[in-house]
Structure formats: structure tokens, C-alpha cells
Motif scaffolding. Structure first.
Motif, PDB file in Angstrom:
ATOM      1  N   HIS A   1      29.260  34.397  34.452  1.00 22.07           N
ATOM      2  CA  HIS A   1      30.615  34.649  34.965  1.00 22.07           C
ATOM      3  C   HIS A   1      30.536  35.908  35.814  1.00 22.07           C
ATOM      4  CE1 HIS A   1      34.999  34.834  35.144  1.00 22.07           C
ATOM      5  NE2 HIS A   1      34.874  36.132  34.940  1.00 22.07           N
ATOM      6  N   VAL A   2      31.084  35.840  37.021  1.00 26.54           N
ATOM      7  CA  VAL A   2      31.089  36.999  37.905  1.00 26.54           C
ATOM      8  C   VAL A   2      32.522  37.479  38.067  1.00 26.54           C
ATOM      9  CG1 VAL A   2      30.522  37.891  40.196  1.00 26.54           C
ATOM     10  CG2 VAL A   2      29.033  36.189  39.109  1.00 26.54           C
ATOM     11  N   ILE A   3      32.734  38.742  37.718  1.00 30.00           N
ATOM     12  CA  ILE A   3      34.045  39.360  37.884  1.00 30.00           C
ATOM     13  C   ILE A   3      34.127  39.849  39.322  1.00 30.00           C
ATOM     14  CG2 ILE A   3      35.570  41.220  37.135  1.00 30.00           C
ATOM     15  CD1 ILE A   3      33.981  41.146  34.423  1.00 30.00           C
ATOM     16  N   ASP A   4      34.978  39.208  40.086  1.00 27.72           N
ATOM     17  CA  ASP A   4      35.117  39.541  41.500  1.00 27.72           C
ATOM     18  C   ASP A   4      36.032  40.753  41.629  1.00 27.72           C
ATOM     19  OD1 ASP A   4      35.315  39.646  44.243  1.00 27.72           O
ATOM     20  OD2 ASP A   4      35.816  37.529  44.483  1.00 27.72           O
ATOM     21  N   PHE A   5      35.420  41.937  41.675  1.00 29.20           N
ATOM     22  CA  PHE A   5      36.188  43.175  41.687  1.00 29.20           C
ATOM     23  C   PHE A   5      37.067  43.320  42.927  1.00 29.20           C
ATOM     24  CE2 PHE A   5      32.036  44.061  43.490  1.00 29.20           C
ATOM     25  CZ  PHE A   5      32.353  44.649  44.693  1.00 29.20           C
ATOM     26  N   ARG A   6      36.732  42.593  43.995  1.00 23.78           N
ATOM     27  CA  ARG A   6      37.545  42.690  45.215  1.00 23.78           C
ATOM     28  C   ARG A   6      38.954  42.161  44.985  1.00 23.78           C
ATOM     29  NH1 ARG A   6      34.229  39.151  48.984  1.00 23.78           N
ATOM     30  NH2 ARG A   6      34.303  37.999  47.052  1.00 23.78           N
ATOM     31  N   SER A   7      39.109  41.269  44.018  1.00 26.53           N
ATOM     32  CA  SER A   7      40.423  40.673  43.800  1.00 26.53           C
ATOM     33  C   SER A   7      41.407  41.643  43.151  1.00 26.53           C
ATOM     34  CB  SER A   7      40.295  39.405  42.949  1.00 26.53           C
ATOM     35  OG  SER A   7      39.734  39.714  41.702  1.00 26.53           O
ATOM     36  N   PHE A   8      40.903  42.729  42.543  1.00 24.22           N
ATOM     37  CA  PHE A   8      41.841  43.678  41.942  1.00 24.22           C
ATOM     38  C   PHE A   8      41.511  45.129  42.282  1.00 24.22           C
ATOM     39  CE2 PHE A   8      38.655  42.770  38.654  1.00 24.22           C
ATOM     40  CZ  PHE A   8      38.213  44.039  38.345  1.00 24.22           C
ATOM     41  N   ALA A   9      40.659  45.358  43.246  1.00 20.66           N
ATOM     42  CA  ALA A   9      40.234  46.722  43.572  1.00 20.66           C
ATOM     43  C   ALA A   9      41.412  47.614  43.968  1.00 20.66           C
ATOM     44  CB  ALA A   9      39.194  46.697  44.682  1.00 20.66           C
ATOM     45  N   TYR A  10      42.306  47.108  44.811  1.00 26.28           N
ATOM     46  CA  TYR A  10      43.438  47.928  45.248  1.00 26.28           C
ATOM     47  C   TYR A  10      44.470  48.098  44.143  1.00 26.28           C
ATOM     48  CZ  TYR A  10      41.418  47.339  49.841  1.00 26.28           C
ATOM     49  OH  TYR A  10      40.556  47.337  50.903  1.00 26.28           O
ATOM     50  N   ALA A  11      44.685  47.064  43.367  1.00 26.43           N
ATOM     51  CA  ALA A  11      45.664  47.143  42.279  1.00 26.43           C
ATOM     52  C   ALA A  11      45.182  48.082  41.178  1.00 26.43           C
ATOM     53  CB  ALA A  11      45.930  45.760  41.708  1.00 26.43           C
ATOM     54  N   GLU A  12      43.882  48.266  41.071  1.00 29.64           N
ATOM     55  CA  GLU A  12      43.314  49.137  40.038  1.00 29.64           C
ATOM     56  C   GLU A  12      43.830  50.574  40.179  1.00 29.64           C
ATOM     57  OE1 GLU A  12      40.645  49.812  36.738  1.00 29.64           O
ATOM     58  OE2 GLU A  12      41.427  47.980  37.600  1.00 29.64           O
ATOM     59  N   ALA A  13      44.156  50.966  41.394  1.00 28.07           N
ATOM     60  CA  ALA A  13      44.681  52.311  41.622  1.00 28.07           C
ATOM     61  C   ALA A  13      46.020  52.500  40.922  1.00 28.07           C
ATOM     62  CB  ALA A  13      44.830  52.572  43.113  1.00 28.07           C
ATOM     63  N   TYR A  14      46.776  51.412  40.751  1.00 27.43           N
ATOM     64  CA  TYR A  14      48.083  51.485  40.104  1.00 27.43           C
ATOM     65  C   TYR A  14      48.016  51.167  38.624  1.00 27.43           C
ATOM     66  CZ  TYR A  14      49.546  51.495  44.931  1.00 27.43           C
ATOM     67  OH  TYR A  14      49.702  51.809  46.255  1.00 27.43           O
ATOM     68  N   ASP A  15      47.081  50.316  38.245  1.00 30.02           N
ATOM     69  CA  ASP A  15      46.958  49.908  36.849  1.00 30.02           C
ATOM     70  C   ASP A  15      45.479  49.941  36.468  1.00 30.02           C
ATOM     71  OD1 ASP A  15      46.983  48.800  34.342  1.00 30.02           O
ATOM     72  OD2 ASP A  15      47.921  46.911  34.924  1.00 30.02           O
ATOM     73  N   GLY A  16      45.068  51.029  35.854  1.00 28.66           N
ATOM     74  CA  GLY A  16      43.663  51.242  35.523  1.00 28.66           C
ATOM     75  C   GLY A  16      43.119  50.314  34.468  1.00 28.66           C
TER      76      GLY A  16
END
Length: 144
Positions: A40-55
Motif C-alpha cells: 500500500h502506498v500512501i500518496d502524500f501529495r493528496s494531503f500535503a497542503y491540508a497537513e498544514a491545517y490538520d497535522g
């Protein structure tokens, strides 16, 4: 002369297509007495920007990946498969599965589900299964 696959990677993401591919992989692994690698590959690009708001997003993605892979491992054990490896990676599934994971485990077959993308999406961004097929150095089975 009989050809048998020895190291089979199956890509899972929780979708219906990957579940169908996983079930097909179980049959092929049993028939070949092969080593099953559940990836399973966690595609970090799908939540990279949202991570700034929700760690907590990456933690949630990791927990989901672990639960998904653990569930697949249990299903494989239930049908009598004993040679099983887990693989959870971060990155682009298009690159990680075909290049990194397959090479790390010396895969001779990658099994993945066909995507549900429409023709426009495939044209603009391409599908994961298409990319795996194009870049893998081993056989690829795309399950519909």
C-alpha cells in the motif's frame, strides 16, 4: 517446462478494484506456492497542503494503511498462505509500486486493480495501473 511466479506484489488501496485484484492474487499465490507481498502506498501529495491545517492527516493515513494491510494479511492466512510480507510506503503509487517495491522484493509479478477513472482523467493524469504496466520490469496483471 512449467513456469511459476515466486514473488507476487499485490497493490491494495481499499477500493473495490483492489479488493478484486487481491482476491485474484490469493488464487495465483496459492497455485504457485509463492511469496505474497501486500503493498500500500500512501500518496502524500493528496494531503500535503491540508497537513498544514490538520497535522493528524498523515497519522490517519498511516493507521488506515496499517489496518488495510493487516486485514489483507489475515485474509491471506485464512486461505492457507504463509509466505507474506507487508509493505507500506510513502510517495507516488505510480513510481513506488513498479520501481521501488517490485525491485526490493524481486517481484516477478505485480497484480493491481483497474481504475475507475474516465477517459478525460486518464488522458490528463494517467492511471496508476497504466503507469505500473509501463514501468515495471516484471509481468503485470491488471484485474478488471
Amino acid at each position: 517446462m512449467k513456469f511459476e511466479y515466486k514473488n507476487i506484489v499485490v497493490a491494495v488501496d481499499g477500493s473495490e478494484a483492489s479488493e478484486i485484484a487481491f482476491n485474484k492474487a490469493l488464487d495465483i499465490v496459492k497455485r504457485n506456492d509463492a511469496h505474497l507481498i501486500i503493498a500500500h502506498v500512501i500518496d502524500f501529495r493528496s494531503f500535503a497542503y491540508a497537513e498544514a491545517y490538520d497535522g493528524s492527516l498523515s497519522d490517519q493515513a498511516e493507521a488506515y494503511a496499517k489496518d488495510l494491510v493487516d486485514s489483507c494479511v489475515e485474509s491471506a492466512k485464512e486461505v492457507g498462505i504463509s509466505q507474506i510480507s507487508r509493505c507500506i510506503e510513502y510517495g507516488s503509487p505510480k513510481v513506488k509500486i513498479a520501481k521501488d517495491i517490485a525491485q526490493t522484493f524481486k517481484a516477478d509479478l505485480i497484480i493491481c486493480g483497474a481504475t475507475g477513472m474516465n477517459a478525460v482523467e486518464r488522458f490528463l493524469i494517467g492511471s496508476v495501473s497504466e503507469s505500473i504496466t509501463r514501468h515495471a520490469n516484471c509481468d503485470v496483471l491488471v484485474v478488471r
